[in-house]
Design a protein around this motif. Structure first.
Motif, short mmCIF file in Angstrom:
data_model
loop_
_atom_site.label_atom_id
_atom_site.label_comp_id
_atom_site.label_asym_id
_atom_site.label_seq_id
_atom_site.Cartn_x
_atom_site.Cartn_y
_atom_site.Cartn_z
N LYS A 67 24.79 13.72 41.49
CA LYS A 67 24.36 13.77 40.10
C LYS A 67 22.89 14.18 40.07
O LYS A 67 22.22 14.18 41.11
CB LYS A 67 24.59 12.45 39.38
CG LYS A 67 23.77 11.29 39.89
CD LYS A 67 24.08 10.05 39.07
CE LYS A 67 23.11 8.95 39.43
NZ LYS A 67 23.28 7.78 38.60
N GLU A 68 22.39 14.52 38.91
CA GLU A 68 21.00 14.94 38.79
C GLU A 68 20.08 13.74 39.01
O GLU A 68 20.26 12.69 38.41
CB GLU A 68 20.73 15.55 37.42
CG GLU A 68 21.13 16.99 37.32
CD GLU A 68 20.58 17.65 36.07
OE1 GLU A 68 19.45 17.36 35.66
OE2 GLU A 68 21.32 18.47 35.51
N GLU A 69 19.10 13.91 39.88
CA GLU A 69 18.14 12.87 40.21
C GLU A 69 16.74 13.44 40.14
O GLU A 69 16.54 14.64 40.34
CB GLU A 69 18.39 12.33 41.62
CG GLU A 69 19.74 11.69 41.85
CD GLU A 69 19.83 10.28 41.29
OE1 GLU A 69 18.81 9.74 40.82
OE2 GLU A 69 20.94 9.72 41.32
N SER A 70 15.76 12.61 39.90
CA SER A 70 14.36 13.01 39.90
C SER A 70 13.88 13.24 41.33
O SER A 70 13.95 12.33 42.16
CB SER A 70 13.51 11.93 39.23
OG SER A 70 12.15 12.09 39.57
N VAL A 71 13.40 14.44 41.61
CA VAL A 71 12.89 14.76 42.95
C VAL A 71 11.69 13.87 43.26
O VAL A 71 11.58 13.31 44.36
CB VAL A 71 12.51 16.25 43.06
CG1 VAL A 71 11.86 16.56 44.40
CG2 VAL A 71 13.74 17.13 42.84
N ILE A 145 16.54 22.59 38.20
CA ILE A 145 17.21 21.99 39.35
C ILE A 145 16.50 22.49 40.60
O ILE A 145 16.20 23.66 40.73
CB ILE A 145 18.71 22.37 39.39
CG1 ILE A 145 19.46 21.83 38.18
CG2 ILE A 145 19.36 21.89 40.68
CD1 ILE A 145 19.64 20.34 38.14
N CYS A 146 16.22 21.59 41.52
CA CYS A 146 15.44 21.92 42.72
C CYS A 146 16.15 22.96 43.58
O CYS A 146 17.32 22.81 43.92
CB CYS A 146 15.22 20.64 43.53
SG CYS A 146 14.19 20.88 44.96
N ASP A 147 15.45 24.03 43.90
CA ASP A 147 15.99 25.07 44.78
C ASP A 147 15.68 24.78 46.24
O ASP A 147 16.49 25.05 47.12
CB ASP A 147 15.39 26.43 44.42
CG ASP A 147 15.83 26.92 43.07
OD1 ASP A 147 15.05 27.62 42.42
OD2 ASP A 147 16.96 26.60 42.65
N LYS A 148 14.48 24.24 46.50
CA LYS A 148 14.06 23.95 47.87
C LYS A 148 13.21 22.69 47.90
O LYS A 148 12.41 22.46 47.00
CB LYS A 148 13.19 25.07 48.43
CG LYS A 148 13.87 26.35 48.74
CD LYS A 148 12.88 27.23 49.48
CE LYS A 148 12.97 28.65 48.99
NZ LYS A 148 11.98 29.52 49.59
N LEU A 149 13.38 21.95 48.96
CA LEU A 149 12.51 20.81 49.24
C LEU A 149 11.98 21.07 50.65
O LEU A 149 12.74 21.13 51.61
CB LEU A 149 13.28 19.50 49.17
CG LEU A 149 12.49 18.21 49.17
CD1 LEU A 149 11.49 18.19 48.01
CD2 LEU A 149 13.42 17.02 49.05
N ILE A 150 10.67 21.29 50.76
CA ILE A 150 10.06 21.72 52.02
C ILE A 150 9.17 20.60 52.54
O ILE A 150 8.34 20.07 51.82
CB ILE A 150 9.21 22.99 51.79
CG1 ILE A 150 10.08 24.10 51.19
CG2 ILE A 150 8.55 23.43 53.09
CD1 ILE A 150 9.28 25.21 50.55
N LEU A 151 9.35 20.26 53.81
CA LEU A 151 8.53 19.25 54.46
C LEU A 151 7.84 19.91 55.65
O LEU A 151 8.50 20.51 56.50
CB LEU A 151 9.41 18.09 54.92
CG LEU A 151 8.66 16.86 55.35
CD1 LEU A 151 9.32 15.63 54.77
CD2 LEU A 151 8.55 16.77 56.84
#
Length: 167
Positions: A67-71, A145-151
């Motif tokens: 489900k949609e969540e806050s990044v 909606i988040c496309d990428k999460l980069i660490l």
């Protein structure tokens, strides 16, 4: 087991919160250093409460679909779960657009982030004596909606002898 630990931490935490409330009412906030000490205690209590809340969410895996969540909220939970290893020794930078959402199972994505953060912390420990400050940067890219999460980190990196994925 985690539920028992959460319960055991919450009991003294509630006692400290009640005592802090009483101290605020009884002590003269104009006395030198009193207000600062009370604020420091409150900050510590709030930090512990945040960790307990994150641990509670993390320890009760849900079998729900994505489900949609806050990044921002998910990253905050993951950072709280590794905060004992980062405080004072690693600079954490985040770049997350406000309101950015992620379609995911919250517990699963938090677990992935905790694992990635742990890998970064391990790499930072192995980097040797370098002049630059150890850092981890978490960046989210997307619209709506988040496309990428980069660490990223400035740790030692993966040795060339370890093969990467074949694409």
């Amino acid at each position: 087991m985690t539920a028992g630990i959460i319960h055991e931490v919450n009991n003294p935490l509630n006692y400290v919160k009640t005592t802090l409330y009483t101290l605020r009412r009884r002590l003269d906030p104009g006395s030198p250093g009193v207000r600062e000490m009370l604020e420091d205690i409150q900050d510590g209590v709030d930090r512990v409460q945040g960790i307990v809340t994150s641990l509670r969410t993390f320890s009760h895996p849900s079998h729900e679909l994505r489900k949609e969540e806050s990044v921002e909220s998910i990253v905050g939970d993951a950072l709280r779960l590794v905060s004992h290893e980062t405080r004072g020794s690693v600079t954490i930078e985040t770049s997350i657009p406000p309101g950015l959402r992620l379609l995911a199972n919250r517990n699963q994505i938090t677990q992935v982030l905790v694992n990635l953060l742990q890998n970064s912390l391990d790499a930072l420990k192995q980097r040797g004596e370098r002049a630059d400050t150890p850092f981890i940067r978490i960046e989210a890219v997307g619209e709506g909606i988040c496309d990428k999460l980069i660490l990223r980190d400035n740790g030692c990196g993966i040795p060339p002898r370890i093969p990467g994925p074949r694409l």
